[in-house]
Design a protein around this motif. Sequence first.
Motif, short mmCIF file in Angstrom:
data_model
loop_
_atom_site.label_atom_id
_atom_site.label_comp_id
_atom_site.label_asym_id
_atom_site.label_seq_id
_atom_site.Cartn_x
_atom_site.Cartn_y
_atom_site.Cartn_z
N GLY A 1 0.80 -1.22 0.00
CA GLY A 1 0.00 0.00 0.00
C GLY A 1 0.83 1.27 0.00
O GLY A 1 0.37 2.32 0.44
N VAL A 2 2.05 1.19 -0.51
CA VAL A 2 2.98 2.32 -0.45
C VAL A 2 3.28 2.91 -1.83
O VAL A 2 3.36 4.12 -1.97
N SER A 3 3.43 2.10 -2.85
CA SER A 3 3.94 2.59 -4.13
C SER A 3 2.96 2.38 -5.29
O SER A 3 2.48 3.34 -5.88
N ARG A 4 2.67 1.14 -5.63
CA ARG A 4 1.79 0.87 -6.77
C ARG A 4 0.37 1.37 -6.54
O ARG A 4 -0.22 2.04 -7.40
N ALA B 1 3.17 7.42 1.51
CA ALA B 1 3.05 7.07 0.09
C ALA B 1 4.24 7.58 -0.73
O ALA B 1 4.64 8.73 -0.62
N THR B 2 4.76 6.68 -1.56
CA THR B 2 5.78 7.01 -2.56
C THR B 2 5.30 6.39 -3.86
O THR B 2 5.67 5.27 -4.20
N PRO B 3 4.43 7.08 -4.59
CA PRO B 3 3.84 6.50 -5.79
C PRO B 3 4.88 6.02 -6.80
O PRO B 3 5.88 6.70 -7.04
N ASN B 4 4.64 4.85 -7.36
CA ASN B 4 5.55 4.25 -8.34
C ASN B 4 5.72 5.20 -9.52
O ASN B 4 4.75 5.54 -10.21
N GLY C 1 7.72 14.52 -2.87
CA GLY C 1 8.87 13.75 -2.41
C GLY C 1 8.54 12.35 -1.95
O GLY C 1 7.40 11.89 -2.03
N ARG C 2 9.56 11.69 -1.46
CA ARG C 2 9.43 10.33 -0.95
C ARG C 2 8.63 10.34 0.35
O ARG C 2 8.78 11.24 1.16
N GLY C 3 7.82 9.32 0.52
CA GLY C 3 7.04 9.22 1.74
C GLY C 3 7.87 8.75 2.92
O GLY C 3 9.01 8.31 2.77
#
Length: 184
Positions: free
Chosen positions: A92-95, A127-130, A155-157
């Motif tokens: 639940g962080v990137s994709r 969140a760090t979206p892909n 930026g990066r989560g």
Amino acid sequence: MSAIIVCPLASIAELAVRHKASHLVSLIAEKQDFHRPGLIRADRHLTLKMNDIAFAGTGDLLAPAEEHVERLIEFVRQWDRSAPIVIHCWMGVSRSPAAAVIASLAVDPNEDDMALAARLRAVAPHATPNARLIEFGDRLLGRDNRLIKAIKGIGRGSDTDGRASFVLPLRSMGQEDKITATRS
């Protein structure tokens, strides 16, 4: 007002039931197996098989492809938004955050990219979206690099243990970014 529920694989059943979701998008590796929650009909479930990588040519891993994003956009545009949609990946962080942003813009093309990215960061500090999904979404939705710039801008989560879920409310028709984002 409907919403996009974003979560890790382990939380899909709980959150689908809690939010009375009608649709489900799974962004999951080829050999990962799971059960679709019973309240989601099979014709309202889209599975996109891919690994969470940002570039192609990484051994046996399957990179997100333009075809995945095309299918996502087509699927969410058929969602009537009368009930929430759950979008999940492994953590639940990137994709899944990337897919949620793309889905939001697919159903509301007048949404401001920067406002959407800020709303995402407010509800999902982790969140760090892909980036690869975001690049395809930007191009396929005709965002002219606005989506890419907006996501890079947040930026990066922050680090997470992989149990973080969130609710990304959809902007109401005609509403000017006055949505207060909420955590699930």
